[in-house]
Write an enzyme that holds these catalytic residues in place. Structure first.
Site, PDB file in Angstrom:
ATOM      1  N   GLU A 159       6.576   7.675  -1.503  1.00  0.00           N
ATOM      2  CA  GLU A 159       5.704   8.688  -0.903  1.00  0.00           C
ATOM      3  C   GLU A 159       6.292  10.073  -1.166  1.00  0.00           C
ATOM      4  OE1 GLU A 159       4.859   7.968   3.218  1.00  0.00           O
ATOM      5  OE2 GLU A 159       3.564   9.737   3.382  1.00  0.00           O
ATOM      6  N   ASN A 184      -5.150   5.155   4.180  1.00  0.00           N
ATOM      7  CA  ASN A 184      -3.887   4.619   4.688  1.00  0.00           C
ATOM      8  C   ASN A 184      -3.842   4.816   6.199  1.00  0.00           C
ATOM      9  OD1 ASN A 184      -0.818   3.995   4.587  1.00  0.00           O
ATOM     10  ND2 ASN A 184      -0.913   6.012   5.583  1.00  0.00           N
ATOM     11  N   GLU A 185      -3.486   3.770   6.907  1.00  0.00           N
ATOM     12  CA  GLU A 185      -3.409   3.851   8.377  1.00  0.00           C
ATOM     13  C   GLU A 185      -4.596   4.662   8.894  1.00  0.00           C
ATOM     14  OE1 GLU A 185       0.569   4.848   9.736  1.00  0.00           O
ATOM     15  OE2 GLU A 185       1.357   2.981   8.924  1.00  0.00           O
ATOM     16  N   TYR A 226       6.886  -1.924  11.090  1.00  0.00           N
ATOM     17  CA  TYR A 226       8.247  -1.382  11.100  1.00  0.00           C
ATOM     18  C   TYR A 226       9.010  -1.964  12.282  1.00  0.00           C
ATOM     19  CZ  TYR A 226       6.922   2.109   7.621  1.00  0.00           C
ATOM     20  OH  TYR A 226       6.518   2.727   6.459  1.00  0.00           O
ATOM     21  N   GLU A 234       3.861  -1.771   3.961  1.00  0.00           N
ATOM     22  CA  GLU A 234       4.952  -0.984   4.563  1.00  0.00           C
ATOM     23  C   GLU A 234       5.670  -1.898   5.549  1.00  0.00           C
ATOM     24  OE1 GLU A 234       4.070   2.969   6.029  1.00  0.00           O
ATOM     25  OE2 GLU A 234       2.508   3.263   4.522  1.00  0.00           O
ATOM     26  N   GLN A 277      10.978   2.572   2.271  1.00  0.00           N
ATOM     27  CA  GLN A 277      10.478   3.006   0.990  1.00  0.00           C
ATOM     28  C   GLN A 277      11.552   2.806  -0.071  1.00  0.00           C
ATOM     29  OE1 GLN A 277       8.431   6.773   0.948  1.00  0.00           O
ATOM     30  NE2 GLN A 277       7.421   6.411   2.901  1.00  0.00           N
TER      31      GLN A 277
HETATM   32  O1  AHR Z   1       6.619   5.361   5.603  1.00  0.00           O
HETATM   33  C1  AHR Z   1       6.481   6.465   6.427  1.00  0.00           C
HETATM   34  C2  AHR Z   1       5.111   6.524   7.085  1.00  0.00           C
HETATM   35  O2  AHR Z   1       4.952   5.438   7.943  1.00  0.00           O
HETATM   36  C3  AHR Z   1       3.934   6.410   6.153  1.00  0.00           C
HETATM   37  O3  AHR Z   1       3.607   7.615   5.578  1.00  0.00           O
HETATM   38  C4  AHR Z   1       2.846   5.935   7.046  1.00  0.00           C
HETATM   39  O4  AHR Z   1       1.885   5.152   6.386  1.00  0.00           O
HETATM   40  C5  AHR Z   1       3.589   5.140   8.116  1.00  0.00           C
HETATM   41  O5  AHR Z   1       3.196   5.510   9.382  1.00  0.00           O
END
Ligand code: AHR
Length: 548
Positions: free
Chosen positions: A54, A214-215, A288, A351, A401
């Site tokens: 990103e 995205n999201e 995450y 992600e 990432q």
């Molecule tokens: O990876 C960092 C961020 O986390 C990304 O931009 C987003 O898609 C997620 O919330």
């Protein structure tokens, strides 16, 4: 006798005899892994081993892109050391340009002569992590030196497929069509194809993977699922294909919010009889591991744990949080079945990884940068094993990432470049790509620890297995932070001609690599003796078995 019991008994005999000659009844061991070589689960898509880049902090600038005039070894501006390592791990696919950045990005800003490209405010410019940076920081004000052509070139050099994330929040659908046209229209056919040729590629890029938003529940537009479904339909219906099998990926929910999945699919697939369902190839999931031992908190920055300062409970709680990816996948998968009973739509876990609070980044420009320890390697390996165990569900994944950000495989700053423990995990696991996943069962006593003064436990040995020809690849995680696990390896349906193993381990769960000590964490050979292997504490191991 139940089928499973029969298999177990048969396996002990077959495995015990085959793997530890002259030792038909192996002595009790700390753990047991039984691989049913003839019970295929499905092919492991190589894209499951994908990555995410990103325009955020040090990922693109300082990480991937150093510029054509740099003294740092580069290939047309791209860091050569990174390309070499991506080739080594057979990186199959790379997602770009975001993340949240994607829904504020105009792809046209990143094409044409570099010195004529506009400078724009980066999505992350207002983030707390950017406030300390000067206004000349490319992380705040993006000069677009790295755009579509540079990214596709980076993918080609690395042997990867590009996965482009399109802006659904702030660009019209026609711009999506045009981005596809820029990338995929035949040589000389359109004005955009000619612009692409002027940038060095008359031949089309044939980009296959396209994220559409995205999201979209959050930074991608704060949509309600029904509204997003309507937008998604508008964006994806009748996009020019130019002979490429386009694979569109829809934005999934926040973590485990299954309600989003129901409402999105209901609207998209139930909303009109004219919509072509094939326009949804994949459904994106993000998870995450926030590592908040105190539980969820509203302070999403300071409330997180630290990448380096953690106790044993912090180690296990991060793994527990990371491990939720499996139940999240299963929950969404069963929700999707109501609208897509044949499961044509695949999960795209684009992600994932632990996410800690700021403070361990290697440079202030590396927003959301964090150190990577053995804890992260164990978490990452366990996630990859989850994906391998569900090959029919996961079409693609991307570790968040790739470099200098979150759960990175690499750190780079100026002319320094090192691999993190996560790189070694991908290097060990690459042999699963394109293999046929086979059923495996793992039995081991749980790891015990103390959490807030009370006893707690977490699984100790898990993994995944796949077969390619006469080679079985078995990856094993021993999550126990303190105990090695003597593990009996048992095959059902095949015999073992030979076995070798490589492990990633360190006596300290906090161990990590730095520019000063780039090899503090690295792999080493591990002995497989008589069908038994001793997995070190907090380790990731690959066993390669040649089948008889
Ligand atoms: O990876 C960092 C961020 O986390 C990304 O931009 C987003 O898609 C997620 O919330």
């Amino acid at each position: 006798m139940q089928r499973r019991e029969f298999l177990k008994t048969g396996a002990v005999l077959a495995g015990g005899l085959a793997m530890s000659r002259g030792k038909a009844f192996a002595a009790p061991v700390g753990a047991r892994v039984e691989v049913m070589v003839n019970e295929p689960l499905g092919a492991i898509a190589p894209e499951v081993y994908g990555h995410f880049t990103e325009h955020l902090g040090g990922t693109i600038y300082d990480g991937v892109w150093v510029g054509t005039k740099s003294k740092i070894a580069n290939t047309n501006g791209i860091r050569t050391a990174l390309i070499d390592k991506l080739r080594q791990i057979k990186a199959p696919a790379i997602r770009w340009p975001g993340g949240c950045f994607a829904d504020s990005y105009d792809w046209r800003d990143g094409i044409g002569p570099r010195d004529k490209r506009p400078t724009r405010t980066n999505f992350w410019a207002d983030d707390a992590s950017a406030r300390q940076l000067g206004d000349d920081a490319v992380q705040k004000f993006e000069d677009n030196a790295f755009g579509t052509d540079e990214f596709v070139h980076f993918c080609k050099l690395s042997g990867s497929s590009p996965y482009l994330a399109a802006n659904l929040r702030s660009l019209p659908a026609l711009e999506f069509d045009h981005w596809v046209e820029y990338c995929n229209s035949p040589a000389g056919s359109t004005t955009l194809a000619k612009q692409r040729a002027a940038a060095g590629s008359a031949a089309p890029y044939n980009v296959q993977y396209w994220g559409v938003g995205n999201e979209s529940w959050g930074c991608g537009g704060a949509f309600e699922p029904e509204d997003y479904a309507s937008e998604y339909r508008r964006f994806t219906d009748w996009v020019p294909r130019f002979g490429t099998d386009l694979r569109f990926i829809g934005s999934g929910p926040n973590d485990d919010e299954v309600n989003w999945t129901h409402r999105f699919f209901q609207k998209l697939f139930g909303g009109t009889k004219y919509y072509d369902r094939r326009n949804l190839w994949g459904f994106s999931i993000h998870h995450y591991a926030w590592n908040m031992s105190q539980g969820r908190t509203t302070d999403w920055v300071a409330g997180k744990g630290d990448a380096l300062q953690f106790d044993t409970a912090g180690y296990y709680e991060c793994l527990r949080e990371s491990d939720k990816v499996e139940s999240i996948m299963l929950d969404h998968w069963s929700a999707m079945a109501e609208y897509d009973p044949t499961h044509r739509v695949k999960l795209v876990v684009d992600e994932y990884g632990p996410w800690y609070r700021p403070g361990t980044e290697l440079d202030p420009t590396h927003q959301l940068g964090q150190q990577i320890t053995m804890r992260d390697a164990v978490a990452t390996a366990a996630s990859l094993d989850v994906f391998n165990r569900h090959p029919e569900k996961v079409g693609m994944a991307a570790c968040a990432q790739l470099i200098n950000c979150l759960n990175a495989l690499f750190f780079a700053h100026e002319d320094n470049f090192i691999v993190t423990p996560n790189f070694h995990v991908f290097d060990l696991y690459k042999e699963h790509q394109c293999g046929t996943a086979v059923r495996a069962e793992f039995s081991a006593p749980a790891a015990q620890y103390e959490r807030n003064g009370a006893p707690a436990s977490f699984w100790s040995v898990k993994g995944s297995a796949s077969v390619k020809g006469k080679t079985l690849t078995l990856t094993l995680v021993n999550a126990d932070a303190s105990s090695p696990r003597e593990t009996e390896l048992v095959l059902s349906g095949a015999t073992m001609a030979s076995a070798t193993a490589v492990t990633l381990a360190n006596k300290d769960i906090h161990a990590h690599n730095t520019f000063a000590q780039p090899d503090a964490v690295k792999t080493a050979k591990l002995e497989v003796r008589g069908g038994t292997i001793v997995l070190p504490p907090a380790s990731v191991t690959r066993v390669t078995v040649e089948l008889g």
